[in-house]
Design a protein around this motif. Structure first.
Motif, PDB file in Angstrom:
ATOM      1  N   SER A  10     -27.928  -8.387  35.932  1.00 13.71           N
ATOM      2  CA  SER A  10     -28.589  -9.620  35.512  1.00 13.71           C
ATOM      3  C   SER A  10     -30.050  -9.355  35.195  1.00 13.71           C
ATOM      4  N   ILE A  38     -28.073  -8.920  31.434  1.00 11.87           N
ATOM      5  CA  ILE A  38     -27.454 -10.176  31.030  1.00 11.87           C
ATOM      6  C   ILE A  38     -28.394 -11.329  31.350  1.00 11.87           C
ATOM      7  N   LYS A  39     -28.699 -12.131  30.329  1.00 16.57           N
ATOM      8  CA  LYS A  39     -29.572 -13.294  30.499  1.00 16.57           C
ATOM      9  C   LYS A  39     -28.757 -14.574  30.378  1.00 16.57           C
ATOM     10  N   ASN A  40     -29.014 -15.522  31.254  1.00 16.81           N
ATOM     11  CA  ASN A  40     -28.415 -16.866  31.187  1.00 16.81           C
ATOM     12  C   ASN A  40     -26.891 -16.836  31.080  1.00 16.81           C
ATOM     13  N   GLU A  41     -26.265 -15.908  31.792  1.00 15.71           N
ATOM     14  CA  GLU A  41     -24.807 -15.781  31.808  1.00 15.71           C
ATOM     15  C   GLU A  41     -24.214 -15.597  30.411  1.00 15.71           C
ATOM     16  N   ASP A  42     -24.981 -15.003  29.498  1.00 12.06           N
ATOM     17  CA  ASP A  42     -24.518 -14.728  28.136  1.00 12.06           C
ATOM     18  C   ASP A  42     -24.067 -13.272  28.067  1.00 12.06           C
ATOM     19  N   PHE A  43     -22.759 -13.070  28.041  1.00 14.71           N
ATOM     20  CA  PHE A  43     -22.182 -11.740  28.067  1.00 14.71           C
ATOM     21  C   PHE A  43     -21.911 -11.189  26.670  1.00 14.71           C
ATOM     22  N   ASN A  66     -25.327 -13.945  43.004  1.00 16.07           N
ATOM     23  CA  ASN A  66     -25.294 -13.570  41.603  1.00 16.07           C
ATOM     24  C   ASN A  66     -23.895 -13.122  41.191  1.00 16.07           C
ATOM     25  N   HIS A  67     -23.008 -12.974  42.147  1.00 14.60           N
ATOM     26  CA  HIS A  67     -21.670 -12.469  41.856  1.00 14.60           C
ATOM     27  C   HIS A  67     -20.781 -13.496  41.148  1.00 14.60           C
ATOM     28  N   PRO A  69     -21.140 -15.608  38.414  1.00 10.01           N
ATOM     29  CA  PRO A  69     -20.933 -15.483  36.968  1.00 10.01           C
ATOM     30  C   PRO A  69     -20.303 -14.153  36.566  1.00 10.01           C
ATOM     31  N   ILE A  70     -20.489 -13.117  37.347  1.00  9.18           N
ATOM     32  CA  ILE A  70     -19.897 -11.819  37.020  1.00  9.18           C
ATOM     33  C   ILE A  70     -18.379 -11.872  37.140  1.00  9.18           C
TER      34      ILE A  70
END
Length: 72
Positions: A10, A38-43, A66-67, A69-70
């Motif tokens: 992240s 990765i910014k703002n959950e944008d993969f 943080n896990h 959104p991953i």
């Protein structure tokens, strides 16, 4: 053997030293490597790198909280 690794984590104001250390180890072992944050959950950037680079290994640097959104 395809010796390519993508390391992801992240985006943060704090340096992601774990990715830098792993990248150095990979370099010393003659692996091609890429790092992406990765910014703002944008993969989307990660997906692009995976599609183009086709790594044999993908690593994430995650921490509690943080896990979510991953793994989503």
């Amino acid at each position: 053997m395809n010796k390519r690794v993508v390391l992801a984590g992240s985006y943060s104001n704090v340096e992601n030293l774990s990715l830098q250390v792993l990248s150095t180890v990979a370099k010393e072992e003659s692996w091609e490597r890429r790092i992406t944050l990765i910014k703002n959950e944008d993969f989307s950037e990660l997906k692009k790198i995976l599609d183009e680079f086709k790594p044999s290994l993908l690593g994430f640097s995650i921490y509690t909280g943080n896990h979510v959104p991953i793994f989503a």
